[in-house]
Design a protein around this motif. Sequence first.
Motif, PDB file in Angstrom:
ATOM      1  N   PHE A 145       0.775  -1.105  -0.026  1.00 49.83           N
ATOM      2  CA  PHE A 145      -0.235   0.098  -0.168  1.00 49.83           C
ATOM      3  C   PHE A 145       0.874   1.218   0.036  1.00 49.83           C
ATOM      4  O   PHE A 145       0.330   2.280  -0.029  1.00 49.83           O
ATOM      5  CB  PHE A 145      -1.096   0.050   1.142  1.00 49.83           C
ATOM      6  CG  PHE A 145      -1.935  -1.222   1.257  1.00 49.83           C
ATOM      7  CD1 PHE A 145      -2.900  -1.174   0.257  1.00 49.83           C
ATOM      8  CD2 PHE A 145      -1.742  -2.291   2.097  1.00 49.83           C
ATOM      9  CE1 PHE A 145      -3.910  -2.257   0.287  1.00 49.83           C
ATOM     10  CE2 PHE A 145      -2.780  -3.089   2.127  1.00 49.83           C
ATOM     11  CZ  PHE A 145      -3.646  -3.382   1.220  1.00 49.83           C
ATOM     12  N   ASP A 169       4.782   1.200  -4.213  1.00 48.52           N
ATOM     13  CA  ASP A 169       4.204  -0.021  -4.712  1.00 48.52           C
ATOM     14  C   ASP A 169       2.921   0.533  -5.805  1.00 48.52           C
ATOM     15  O   ASP A 169       2.776  -0.293  -6.442  1.00 48.52           O
ATOM     16  CB  ASP A 169       3.533  -0.690  -3.501  1.00 48.52           C
ATOM     17  CG  ASP A 169       4.874  -1.208  -2.479  1.00 48.52           C
ATOM     18  OD1 ASP A 169       5.864  -1.479  -3.071  1.00 48.52           O
ATOM     19  OD2 ASP A 169       4.674  -1.254  -1.415  1.00 48.52           O
ATOM     20  N   ARG A 170       2.397   1.396  -5.314  1.00 49.85           N
ATOM     21  CA  ARG A 170       1.146   1.946  -6.239  1.00 49.85           C
ATOM     22  C   ARG A 170       1.690   2.221  -7.520  1.00 49.85           C
ATOM     23  O   ARG A 170       1.036   2.097  -8.557  1.00 49.85           O
ATOM     24  CB  ARG A 170       0.324   2.920  -5.546  1.00 49.85           C
ATOM     25  CG  ARG A 170      -0.450   2.280  -4.506  1.00 49.85           C
ATOM     26  CD  ARG A 170      -1.435   3.430  -3.568  1.00 49.85           C
ATOM     27  NE  ARG A 170      -0.495   4.178  -2.738  1.00 49.85           N
ATOM     28  CZ  ARG A 170      -0.752   5.439  -2.635  1.00 49.85           C
ATOM     29  NH1 ARG A 170      -1.676   6.054  -2.934  1.00 49.85           N
ATOM     30  NH2 ARG A 170       0.049   5.946  -1.534  1.00 49.85           N
ATOM     31  N   ALA A 178       2.761  -0.849  -9.447  1.00 48.65           N
ATOM     32  CA  ALA A 178       1.674  -1.430  -9.890  1.00 48.65           C
ATOM     33  C   ALA A 178       0.916  -0.747 -10.862  1.00 48.65           C
ATOM     34  O   ALA A 178       0.413  -1.182 -11.926  1.00 48.65           O
ATOM     35  CB  ALA A 178       0.466  -1.490  -8.777  1.00 48.65           C
ATOM     36  N   PHE A 179       0.874   0.738 -11.014  1.00 50.40           N
ATOM     37  CA  PHE A 179       0.467   1.578 -12.250  1.00 50.40           C
ATOM     38  C   PHE A 179       1.298   1.174 -13.540  1.00 50.40           C
ATOM     39  O   PHE A 179       0.664   0.986 -14.482  1.00 50.40           O
ATOM     40  CB  PHE A 179       0.529   2.827 -11.799  1.00 50.40           C
ATOM     41  CG  PHE A 179       0.028   3.867 -12.966  1.00 50.40           C
ATOM     42  CD1 PHE A 179      -1.129   3.932 -13.388  1.00 50.40           C
ATOM     43  CD2 PHE A 179       1.113   4.528 -13.766  1.00 50.40           C
ATOM     44  CE1 PHE A 179      -1.515   4.890 -14.431  1.00 50.40           C
ATOM     45  CE2 PHE A 179       0.825   5.471 -14.741  1.00 50.40           C
ATOM     46  CZ  PHE A 179      -0.330   5.711 -15.145  1.00 50.40           C
TER      47      PHE A 179
END
Length: 67
Positions: free
Chosen positions: A11, A15-16, A19-20
């Motif tokens: 989170f 990491d976001r 992931a994007f």
Amino acid sequence: MTTATTTFSGFGFFDRVNAFFANVRKTASARVAYNRTYKELSRLTNRELADIGLRRCDIEQACAGKL
């Protein structure tokens, strides 16, 4: 003696972001595959399409994996 432990936190900001960009790469790859398949099927004659069980109007669905 010291030890380091690492934990994965899915989170966090990086990491976001990761992931994007993974999602962007996946989407781009899927689009390339769709375009390649569409172009190849569009080049076939109606007779050749019928031989593989497709009609010209089915090409878009076949490329999208919906058939």
